[in-house]
Enzyme design. Structure first.
Site, PDB file in Angstrom:
ATOM      1  N   SER A  82       0.915  -1.070   0.232  1.00  0.00           N
ATOM      2  CA  SER A  82       0.047   0.099  -0.085  1.00  0.00           C
ATOM      3  C   SER A  82       0.782   1.290   0.074  1.00  0.00           C
ATOM      4  O   SER A  82       2.080   1.243   0.474  1.00  0.00           O
ATOM      5  CB  SER A  82      -1.051   0.146   1.280  1.00  0.00           C
ATOM      6  OG  SER A  82      -1.383   1.259   1.434  1.00  0.00           O
ATOM      7  N   TYR A 105      -1.087  -0.855  10.206  1.00  0.00           N
ATOM      8  CA  TYR A 105      -1.391  -1.138   8.629  1.00  0.00           C
ATOM      9  C   TYR A 105      -0.090  -0.676   7.927  1.00  0.00           C
ATOM     10  O   TYR A 105       0.404  -1.531   7.258  1.00  0.00           O
ATOM     11  CB  TYR A 105      -2.507  -0.330   8.125  1.00  0.00           C
ATOM     12  CG  TYR A 105      -2.941  -0.570   7.003  1.00  0.00           C
ATOM     13  CD1 TYR A 105      -3.782  -1.747   6.602  1.00  0.00           C
ATOM     14  CD2 TYR A 105      -2.488   0.165   5.759  1.00  0.00           C
ATOM     15  CE1 TYR A 105      -4.056  -2.016   5.203  1.00  0.00           C
ATOM     16  CE2 TYR A 105      -3.030   0.070   4.472  1.00  0.00           C
ATOM     17  CZ  TYR A 105      -3.758  -1.165   4.415  1.00  0.00           C
ATOM     18  OH  TYR A 105      -3.945  -1.230   2.879  1.00  0.00           O
ATOM     19  N   ALA A 157       2.939  -0.419   9.109  1.00  0.00           N
ATOM     20  CA  ALA A 157       3.961  -1.477   9.370  1.00  0.00           C
ATOM     21  C   ALA A 157       3.942  -2.621   8.711  1.00  0.00           C
ATOM     22  O   ALA A 157       4.887  -3.251   8.057  1.00  0.00           O
ATOM     23  CB  ALA A 157       4.018  -1.706  10.847  1.00  0.00           C
ATOM     24  N   SER A 158       2.801  -3.158   8.557  1.00  0.00           N
ATOM     25  CA  SER A 158       2.531  -4.633   7.811  1.00  0.00           C
ATOM     26  C   SER A 158       2.715  -4.399   6.297  1.00  0.00           C
ATOM     27  O   SER A 158       3.189  -5.400   5.873  1.00  0.00           O
ATOM     28  CB  SER A 158       1.305  -4.906   8.154  1.00  0.00           C
ATOM     29  OG  SER A 158       0.142  -4.343   7.586  1.00  0.00           O
ATOM     30  N   LYS A 159       2.399  -3.466   5.718  1.00  0.00           N
ATOM     31  CA  LYS A 159       2.473  -2.873   4.293  1.00  0.00           C
ATOM     32  C   LYS A 159       3.961  -2.761   3.977  1.00  0.00           C
ATOM     33  O   LYS A 159       4.451  -3.181   2.840  1.00  0.00           O
ATOM     34  CB  LYS A 159       1.561  -2.097   3.828  1.00  0.00           C
ATOM     35  CG  LYS A 159       0.171  -2.147   3.921  1.00  0.00           C
ATOM     36  CD  LYS A 159      -0.270  -3.509   3.040  1.00  0.00           C
ATOM     37  CE  LYS A 159      -1.594  -4.024   3.390  1.00  0.00           C
ATOM     38  NZ  LYS A 159      -1.884  -5.390   2.543  1.00  0.00           N
ATOM     39  N   ILE A 172      -8.507   3.038  -3.392  1.00  0.00           N
ATOM     40  CA  ILE A 172      -9.293   2.150  -4.332  1.00  0.00           C
ATOM     41  C   ILE A 172     -10.641   2.008  -3.694  1.00  0.00           C
ATOM     42  O   ILE A 172     -10.752   1.754  -2.375  1.00  0.00           O
ATOM     43  CB  ILE A 172      -8.775   0.884  -4.646  1.00  0.00           C
ATOM     44  CG1 ILE A 172      -7.155   1.057  -4.808  1.00  0.00           C
ATOM     45  CG2 ILE A 172      -9.433   0.159  -5.792  1.00  0.00           C
ATOM     46  CD1 ILE A 172      -6.651   1.560  -5.986  1.00  0.00           C
TER      47      ILE A 172
END
Ligand code: NAD
Length: 247
Positions: A142, A155, A157-159, A188
């Site tokens: 992302s 979020y 961190a994960s991406k 999106i």
């Protein structure tokens, strides 16, 4: 590219659009759903639609944050289709909130679903691809993982982790004929972004060069390119699909 692809979290949103695009391109689709309820609400209908394009499509239940459930699913897909030629790590969740107020549970759950799932699936599927000496892996990062985003500490961190995982796996697997890439969508229109407030949506839109939101199909088109033989010399890359949100 022909063969079989597993798409995690494929029942709706971007995952469903990727499934449709790859089916149109002639790939058999293993649609990962999180539970039986999702198979019944969306999965079966999607599978039927994909079969209309002349390919095979079936739903496979797994919570992709759980390694053992992923192992059972990957074995079942291999048993059903014979090969696994593609993997799209698409499943993801948000649990947004400012860092100072973010609970440990909100942090851990986003890391488990968005990040650990990519370890689970890449480890299991790459073992099969190494034996085949071919394969394509695309993961959904992302713009939040590339540039950061307030309210999305977990979020982001994960991406961001997905980008590191993609580049490391690309370096490990390149000599085995396996391409590993990521896409980084911006805003999106999907059920995930429906949850944002009107103010948040307007703030994002003002920063987008193209002054419109993206469509799931526009993400699917880039994923399909990366899954195709047209992208045979592309690996370890992160392609932004954001209408010029950042450049
Ligand atoms: P969505 O909420 O519409 O779809 C996500 C899918 O993942 C759902 O089908 C959900 O059931 C599934 N899922 C969630 N947890 C799961 C688990 N533990 N096991 C299996 N499946 C699980 O969201 P979307 O907008 O279609 O997002 C798809 C991907 O694209 C996500 O990784 C998301 O982070 C990423 N992304 C989306 C946007 C956007 O603007 N929509 C932007 C950048 C990145």
């Amino acid at each position: 590219m022909s063969g079989t692809v597993i798409i995690t979290g494929a029942a709706q949103g971007i995952g469903a659009a990727i499934a449709e695009k790859l089916a149109k391109n002639g790939m058999n689709i293993a649609i990962n759903c999180i539970n039986e309820a999702q198979v019944e609400s969306n999965g079966n209908q999607l599978a039927q639609k994909l079969r209309g394009y002349g390919v095979e499509a079936e739903c496979f239940i797994a919570d992709v944050s759980d390694f053992e459930q992923c192992r059972i699913m990957v074995d079942a897909v291999k048993e059903r289709f014979g090969t696994i030629d593609g993997l799209v790590n698409n499943a993801g969740i948000t649990r947004d909130g400012l860092l100072v107020r973010m609970s440990e549970e909100a942090y851990d759950s986003v890391i488990a679903v968005n990040q650990k799932s990519v370890y689970n699936m890449m480890k299991l599927v790459s073992a099969i691809m190494i034996k085949q000496r071919s394969g394509k892996i695309v993961s959904l990062s992302s713009v939040a993982g590339v540039h950061g985003n307030p309210g999305q500490f977990n979020y982001s961190a994960s991406k961001a982790a997905i980008i590191g995982m993609t580049k490391s796996a690309a370096k490990e697997l390149g000599s085995r004929g396996i391409n590993v890439n990521a896409v980084a969508p911006g805003f999106i229109e999907t059920p995930m972004t429906d949850k944002l407030t009107e103010d948040q949506k307007q703030a994002i839109l003002s920063a987008v060069a193209m002054k419109r939101y993206g469509k799931a199909e526009e993400v699917a088109n880039v994923v399909a390119f990366l899954m195709s033989d047209e992208a045979s010399y592309v690996t370890g890359q992160v392609i932004e699909i954001s209408g010029g949100l950042s450049m």
